[in-house]
Design a protein around this motif. Structure first.
Motif, PDB file in Angstrom:
ATOM      1  N   UNK A   1     -10.884  17.212  -8.219  1.00 46.15           N
ATOM      2  CA  UNK A   1     -12.182  16.711  -7.897  1.00 46.15           C
ATOM      3  C   UNK A   1     -12.925  17.511  -6.929  1.00 46.15           C
ATOM      4  N   UNK A   2     -14.266  17.818  -7.070  1.00 44.82           N
ATOM      5  CA  UNK A   2     -15.024  18.710  -6.333  1.00 44.82           C
ATOM      6  C   UNK A   2     -16.103  17.743  -5.662  1.00 44.82           C
ATOM      7  N   UNK A   3     -15.644  17.777  -4.286  1.00 45.03           N
ATOM      8  CA  UNK A   3     -16.744  16.953  -3.492  1.00 45.03           C
ATOM      9  C   UNK A   3     -18.047  17.621  -3.225  1.00 45.03           C
ATOM     10  N   UNK A   4     -17.966  18.871  -3.038  1.00 44.08           N
ATOM     11  CA  UNK A   4     -19.077  19.640  -2.806  1.00 44.08           C
ATOM     12  C   UNK A   4     -19.522  20.369  -4.302  1.00 44.08           C
ATOM     13  N   UNK A   5     -20.772  19.911  -4.842  1.00 44.48           N
ATOM     14  CA  UNK A   5     -21.220  20.702  -5.953  1.00 44.48           C
ATOM     15  C   UNK A   5     -21.857  22.086  -5.615  1.00 44.48           C
ATOM     16  N   UNK A   6     -22.065  22.321  -4.497  1.00 49.63           N
ATOM     17  CA  UNK A   6     -22.435  23.304  -3.981  1.00 49.63           C
ATOM     18  C   UNK A   6     -21.737  24.067  -2.974  1.00 49.63           C
ATOM     19  N   UNK A   7     -21.308  25.068  -2.892  1.00 50.47           N
ATOM     20  CA  UNK A   7     -20.540  25.773  -1.850  1.00 50.47           C
ATOM     21  C   UNK A   7     -21.659  25.937  -0.654  1.00 50.47           C
ATOM     22  N   UNK A   8     -21.372  25.595   0.461  1.00 51.14           N
ATOM     23  CA  UNK A   8     -22.373  25.498   1.541  1.00 51.14           C
ATOM     24  C   UNK A   8     -22.443  27.248   1.996  1.00 51.14           C
TER      25      UNK A   8
ATOM     26  N   UNK B   1       0.809  -1.238   0.019  1.00 53.76           N
ATOM     27  CA  UNK B   1       0.046   0.085  -0.101  1.00 53.76           C
ATOM     28  C   UNK B   1       0.823   1.089  -0.006  1.00 53.76           C
ATOM     29  N   UNK B   2       0.544   2.358  -1.013  1.00 49.91           N
ATOM     30  CA  UNK B   2       1.265   3.390  -0.920  1.00 49.91           C
ATOM     31  C   UNK B   2       0.903   4.218   0.305  1.00 49.91           C
ATOM     32  N   UNK B   3       1.809   4.866   0.743  1.00 53.16           N
ATOM     33  CA  UNK B   3       1.297   5.938   1.930  1.00 53.16           C
ATOM     34  C   UNK B   3       0.985   7.383   1.258  1.00 53.16           C
ATOM     35  N   UNK B   4      -0.289   7.807   1.547  1.00 57.64           N
ATOM     36  CA  UNK B   4      -0.717   8.980   1.116  1.00 57.64           C
ATOM     37  C   UNK B   4      -0.939  10.364   2.287  1.00 57.64           C
ATOM     38  N   UNK B   5      -0.439  11.238   2.473  1.00 62.21           N
ATOM     39  CA  UNK B   5      -0.602  12.281   3.294  1.00 62.21           C
ATOM     40  C   UNK B   5      -1.862  13.193   2.883  1.00 62.21           C
ATOM     41  N   UNK B   6      -3.062  13.405   3.613  1.00 61.69           N
ATOM     42  CA  UNK B   6      -3.999  14.341   2.904  1.00 61.69           C
ATOM     43  C   UNK B   6      -4.381  15.076   4.097  1.00 61.69           C
ATOM     44  N   UNK B   7      -4.487  16.485   3.906  1.00 57.58           N
ATOM     45  CA  UNK B   7      -4.884  17.310   4.896  1.00 57.58           C
ATOM     46  C   UNK B   7      -6.332  18.022   4.451  1.00 57.58           C
ATOM     47  N   UNK B   8      -7.228  18.227   5.347  1.00 55.95           N
ATOM     48  CA  UNK B   8      -8.427  18.767   5.137  1.00 55.95           C
ATOM     49  C   UNK B   8      -8.490  20.219   5.534  1.00 55.95           C
ATOM     50  N   UNK B   9      -9.553  20.940   5.381  1.00 50.28           N
ATOM     51  CA  UNK B   9      -9.562  22.353   5.688  1.00 50.28           C
ATOM     52  C   UNK B   9     -10.106  22.988   6.899  1.00 50.28           C
ATOM     53  N   UNK B  10     -10.441  21.829   7.722  1.00 49.61           N
ATOM     54  CA  UNK B  10     -10.872  22.334   9.085  1.00 49.61           C
ATOM     55  C   UNK B  10     -10.768  21.286  10.022  1.00 49.61           C
ATOM     56  N   UNK B  11     -11.119  21.290  11.223  1.00 49.13           N
ATOM     57  CA  UNK B  11     -11.205  20.358  12.361  1.00 49.13           C
ATOM     58  C   UNK B  11     -12.151  19.195  11.831  1.00 49.13           C
ATOM     59  N   UNK B  12     -12.036  18.130  12.256  1.00 57.78           N
ATOM     60  CA  UNK B  12     -12.820  17.123  11.850  1.00 57.78           C
ATOM     61  C   UNK B  12     -14.353  17.269  12.162  1.00 57.78           C
TER      62      UNK B  12
ATOM     63  N   UNK C   1      -2.139  15.309  -0.757  1.00 57.92           N
ATOM     64  CA  UNK C   1      -3.556  15.956  -1.180  1.00 57.92           C
ATOM     65  C   UNK C   1      -4.053  16.879  -0.137  1.00 57.92           C
ATOM     66  N   UNK C   2      -4.759  17.819  -0.635  1.00 55.27           N
ATOM     67  CA  UNK C   2      -5.362  18.775   0.300  1.00 55.27           C
ATOM     68  C   UNK C   2      -6.770  19.078   0.023  1.00 55.27           C
ATOM     69  N   UNK C   3      -7.553  19.438   0.954  1.00 57.33           N
ATOM     70  CA  UNK C   3      -8.684  20.281   0.602  1.00 57.33           C
ATOM     71  C   UNK C   3      -8.958  21.595   0.531  1.00 57.33           C
ATOM     72  N   UNK C   4      -9.176  22.160  -0.676  1.00 59.21           N
ATOM     73  CA  UNK C   4      -9.545  23.734  -0.882  1.00 59.21           C
ATOM     74  C   UNK C   4     -11.026  23.764  -0.432  1.00 59.21           C
ATOM     75  N   UNK C   5     -11.065  24.956   0.160  1.00 54.45           N
ATOM     76  CA  UNK C   5     -12.507  25.121   0.620  1.00 54.45           C
ATOM     77  C   UNK C   5     -13.506  25.732  -0.310  1.00 54.45           C
ATOM     78  N   UNK C   6     -12.823  26.270  -1.458  1.00 53.98           N
ATOM     79  CA  UNK C   6     -13.469  26.746  -2.290  1.00 53.98           C
ATOM     80  C   UNK C   6     -12.944  27.152  -3.800  1.00 53.98           C
ATOM     81  N   UNK C   7     -13.355  27.499  -5.015  1.00 55.44           N
ATOM     82  CA  UNK C   7     -12.876  27.397  -6.397  1.00 55.44           C
ATOM     83  C   UNK C   7     -11.689  28.560  -6.203  1.00 55.44           C
ATOM     84  N   UNK C   8     -12.075  29.536  -5.287  1.00 53.13           N
ATOM     85  CA  UNK C   8     -10.827  30.380  -5.198  1.00 53.13           C
ATOM     86  C   UNK C   8      -9.435  30.049  -5.046  1.00 53.13           C
ATOM     87  N   UNK C   9      -9.321  28.994  -4.208  1.00 53.29           N
ATOM     88  CA  UNK C   9      -8.083  28.725  -3.925  1.00 53.29           C
ATOM     89  C   UNK C   9      -7.342  28.011  -5.105  1.00 53.29           C
ATOM     90  N   UNK C  10      -7.747  27.055  -5.763  1.00 52.35           N
ATOM     91  CA  UNK C  10      -7.087  26.841  -7.108  1.00 52.35           C
ATOM     92  C   UNK C  10      -6.811  27.742  -7.967  1.00 52.35           C
TER      93      UNK C  10
END
Length: 332
Positions: free
Chosen positions: A106-113, A27-38, A83-92
């Motif tokens: 990939x865009x997990x949220x089709x709608x910005x909340x 298994x390949x190791x992947x480090x992944x960061x989210x955009x906020x606390x769990x 990998x990282x989570x960008x909260x919105x389209x402005x970040x990329x």
């Protein structure tokens, strides 16, 4: 079914099984960061860890929660994260503008909340009706979704009032209007006995994506198989979290964020499903994570008009649809 199994399906089930066993061993190791606390907004990723989905795709994923003192975008650019989570389209788009070689895959949220929240019974039950009224927003919102509101509804900067990231000022003033997140602030307000009017900007034409999976141009170019497996496994994790038993993912969320409650998690899941945040829009036809160049162009054009980006900027450098729109994990 894993990426490797799909790739070699025609070779036969026996060979597929051997390939999968090999993947499990290396298994390949992947480090992944989210955009906020769990939180529930990260539920599909936690579900993919808890239920072994990442493992079945040959991945050993280490998830690093974000927070107010964490700059995961910087860690991604430095190569600390894969990998990282960008909260919105402005970040990329901001990465593209600054010639930083990162890309949304990939865009997990089709709608910005993002939402605006008002008290009931005040006659301000539409975004158009809020033109000219004082609104509490934060500095980040001022350079993101506020620009859409100015373009679409004629809001002006003199409406802006400071936002303390607390609902207390809102509760104390029946005339107050504030920003929020569909799955968070309304819940806190309702706990105090007020049932606010909540207006989702996405339902008024705000085209930005949310919870985008980002990686480096280099990883997408040099290891497309790894990126594809991470995207596919994450998408499968989200289908499992939304429509299976979310308990395994929730247990990990509460482990990483002891302040999280079952009630808030349930509220978040319910609102994401009710509003089609994850599986609405293009995801209905193409699967969770879907993106389109046309939508990126529309969003970029709006923000060019707002003066945020130069007209001649190549917005296509901000994203790639190579890894999405494949209907992964969709039920027949």
């Amino acid at each position: 079914m894993t990426f490797i199994a799909r790739t070699f399906l025609g070779i036969g089930l026996a060979l597929c099984g051997a390939v999968l066993l090999c993947h499990g061993a290396v298994a390949e190791t992947v480090n992944f960061g989210t955009d906020w606390k769990a939180e529930a907004e990260h539920g599909g990723f936690y579900q993919a860890i808890a239920t072994g989905i990442y493992q079945r795709h040959g991945l050993e994923v280490t998830l690093r929660p974000g927070g107010p003192q964490v700059n995961h975008a910087q860690l991604l650019a430095a190569g600390v994260l894969d990998f990282n989570i960008a909260s919105n389209s402005f970040v990329p788009l901001n990465f593209a503008q600054e010639n930083i070689p990162m890309v949304a895959v990939a865009a997990i949220f089709q709608k910005d909340p993002s939402v605006l929240i008002v008290h009931p019974g005040q006659g301000a039950d539409s975004l158009a009706a809020l033109k000219g009224k004082p609104i509490m927003i934060g500095s980040d919102t001022r350079v993101t979704s506020w620009q859409f509101l100015k373009q679409k509804f004629g809001y002006t900067d003199d409406q802006i009032r400071p936002y303390s990231f607390s609902v207390a000022p809102f509760l104390a003033d029946p005339q107050a209007i504030q920003q929020g997140y569909l799955t968070s602030e309304p819940f806190m307000i309702e706990k105090e006995g007020v049932h606010p009017v909540v207006m989702l900007l996405a339902d008024a034409g705000y085209q930005g994506y949310g919870a985008l999976i980002e990686t480096s141009d280099k990883l997408a170019r040099d290891k497309p198989d790894l990126v594809q497996r991470f995207v596919d496994a994450s998408v499968e994790g989200w289908y499992s979290y939304l429509y299976g038993d979310p308990a395994p993912g929730n247990a990990l969320i509460k482990r990483d964020n002891p302040e999280m409650t079952d009630a808030l998690i349930a509220y978040g899941i319910g609102k994401m499903k009710e509003y089609g945040i994850i599986d609405g829009g293009d995801a209905k036809a193409n699967g969770i994570g879907a993106m389109s160049e046309a939508r990126w162009r529309d969003f970029f054009t709006t923000m060019v008009k707002a003066g945020l980006y130069p007209t001649d900027m190549d917005f296509r450098r901000a994203f790639t649809v190579q890894f999405v729109n494949k209907k992964v994990g969709m039920r027949p």
